[in-house]
Each structure stands twice: as C-alpha cells, then as structure tokens.
Design an enzyme around this catalytic site. Sequence first.
Site, short mmCIF file in Angstrom:
data_model
loop_
_atom_site.label_atom_id
_atom_site.label_comp_id
_atom_site.label_asym_id
_atom_site.label_seq_id
_atom_site.Cartn_x
_atom_site.Cartn_y
_atom_site.Cartn_z
N SER A 11 0.89 -1.17 0.00
CA SER A 11 0.00 0.00 0.00
C SER A 11 0.93 1.21 0.00
O SER A 11 1.39 1.62 1.06
CB SER A 11 -0.85 0.03 1.27
OG SER A 11 -1.57 -1.16 1.40
N SER A 251 7.89 2.50 10.61
CA SER A 251 6.76 3.10 9.93
C SER A 251 7.27 3.99 8.82
O SER A 251 8.43 4.40 8.82
CB SER A 251 5.89 3.90 10.91
OG SER A 251 6.25 5.25 10.87
N LYS A 252 6.36 4.28 7.89
CA LYS A 252 6.77 5.07 6.73
C LYS A 252 7.14 6.50 7.12
O LYS A 252 7.77 7.21 6.37
CB LYS A 252 5.66 5.08 5.68
CG LYS A 252 5.56 3.72 5.03
CD LYS A 252 4.41 3.61 4.06
CE LYS A 252 4.35 2.19 3.53
NZ LYS A 252 3.03 1.70 3.28
N ARG A 253 6.72 6.89 8.32
CA ARG A 253 7.04 8.26 8.74
C ARG A 253 8.47 8.38 9.27
O ARG A 253 9.02 9.45 9.34
CB ARG A 253 6.06 8.70 9.83
CG ARG A 253 4.72 9.10 9.26
CD ARG A 253 3.77 9.50 10.36
NE ARG A 253 3.45 8.40 11.25
CZ ARG A 253 2.53 7.49 10.98
NH1 ARG A 253 1.84 7.57 9.87
NH2 ARG A 253 2.28 6.50 11.81
#
Length: 314
Positions: A11, A251-253
Amino acid sequence: MSSTVGRYAPSPSGRMHLGNLCCCLLAWLSAKSSGGKVVLRIEDLDAMRCPREFADLLEADLAWLGLAADEGGSKGGPRGPYYQSERSAIYEEYYQKLVRKGLVYPCFCSRSQLHAADAPHRSDGKVVYAGTCRNLTPEEIVLRTARRKPAWRVMVPDETISFVDGHMGPYAENLAQDCGDFYLRRADGVFAYQLAVVVDDALMGVTQVVRGADLLSSTPRQLWLYRELGLPAPEFYHMPLLLAVDGRRLSKRDGDESLEHLQARYTPEQIIGRLAYACGLQNAPDPRTPAELADGFSWQRVPQNDIILPEGLF
Ligand code: GLU
C-alpha cells in the site's frame, strides 16, 4: 518454471521502509527459489493516501534492488488491472455474491460506539464487533439510512477456521468469537481490504502469499471468504515483524529506515545483504544480490519471533 506465483501487495502511502522491503525480499526469494514468479499488485484502495507517484517510486526502488516483479504494476499483464483503485467493478461482482447469500448487512455504528469501553476486545486489543446492527428490521434500516450512510459488514458463522502457516505453523481462530462480523465496504462505497485481497489473489493466480505476521489474524476470515466465494486459496507464509533498534515498529514516517535515506548510503547489494543477515539468511552482513540468496534459501533459517534490527546494521 514451477507453478508458484508469489506477490507483493504494498500500500504505497509513502516510501518503502526496511520492513516493507524485507517482506518483498522474502516473497521474492520464496517464489524464485522454487522457480516461480512474482506479481506486483498495488493496494491503493484508499486512493487519496496512495497517489500513483508513490507506486511508481516503489517500482523503481524494487528494480534498483534487483527485486522487480515479473508481472503487474505499471508493467501490466494478463490479469490486470493491478491497481486496486481500478478494480472496483470486480469487487462489486464478488460483493454481490455475498449479498445474494444474505450475508451482508448495513452497520450504522459510530466509531465511538464501536470503541466503547464495554466493547468485546481480543487478546491483541482489537475490537470484536458485538453484532449491534446484525438484526435490525427492514423498517429500522430505512429510518437509519435516512440519517446516516451505513458501512457494510459480513455475517460470520460461529466456526473455527484453522490452517497451517508455511512459516508460523498451525493457527486457528473462531470467527464469531475472535473476529466478529467484519467490514466489506465503507460508507463511502470503497471496498475493504479483506474482500479485495481475497478476490485479487485468487483472480491473479497467486498461489503463495508472503506477508507480515501482523496479518496472521486476518487469514482465517480470508480463508472463510475464499470458501464462501468459491475461490481457490493460496498457501500463506507470515514473516516476523522487523523492529527498529529500540524495539518500535518501523513506519513510513520514520526517516532512517526509509529507502530514500538508505539509497544515499548503501548499494543495493549492501542493503539486501544486511537485511538477509538480519533475517537469518546469511551469517554475516556481506553484500548479496537477491539471485545469490535464492540458491540456498530456506524458510527454516528465518526466525518466527519479531526481528530487532541489530545496532549499527543500517
Ligand atoms: N497491503 C498490505 C500492506 O501494505 C499487505 C496486504 C497483504 O499482504 O495481504 O501492508
């Protein structure tokens, strides 16, 4: 070529991080080590959160790492489209099968109602839907629909679904007690991941699903959907989660473990070699190509417990 068809199902709501990457590496190795192929499906059901440029970047990153898929994504193929945002009509068809079976009902519960203190919870903290809207009368449904657009849930039976995960071993869940009636469609019409993933993996001919252990508990409900929809189910391999040095989930952050930063510091072979080391696939963090690792690949070398990235590895 063997008949194994693996897949990546990212995603792309941001740049890949080491956890996503590790999942792609294991999916690639698992399929390729048995002579199979890999399909790329972009899970952008939430199209606003997953703009196409992230998907394109992801494909470029995979190619840079030597993990390009054989089919899917922008490359296309015989079973496309490979972007979930373009597959609504297909989901609708399978959704209607469940509607015709009388298994789908509207749910008007608000977020706060669902998360109320007395809502039943499972051991991992997730809420089990109490079935509040399961038995509304047609009149009540009309009345409530006038006030609020409902989401749509599927009615699960009081049945235990068990399966043997290729990596984690036997796993079972009682659908009614451990999961509850789950969402098939949001109030805005967008289909839920659980339905889309089942329809897509089956129609794309996927025979082997490799993904993170956080999705192990989604598998019984997906197996049940395969059965209800008359679709062939793949085999599943759930991989341990990759955690940052301090034990937090990637996480993508987070900047450090994202591919953007890694690319500036390492070659593709260094990244792959170090990840393979963290996953138990080699004894030292030496640079490797995916093809080199495919030769001696075995799931038995991969741990079952979460993997904490060793200090200083990246
Ligand atoms: N799209 C999901 C993710 O990015 C993976 C779903 C799956 O592998 O079934 O985490």
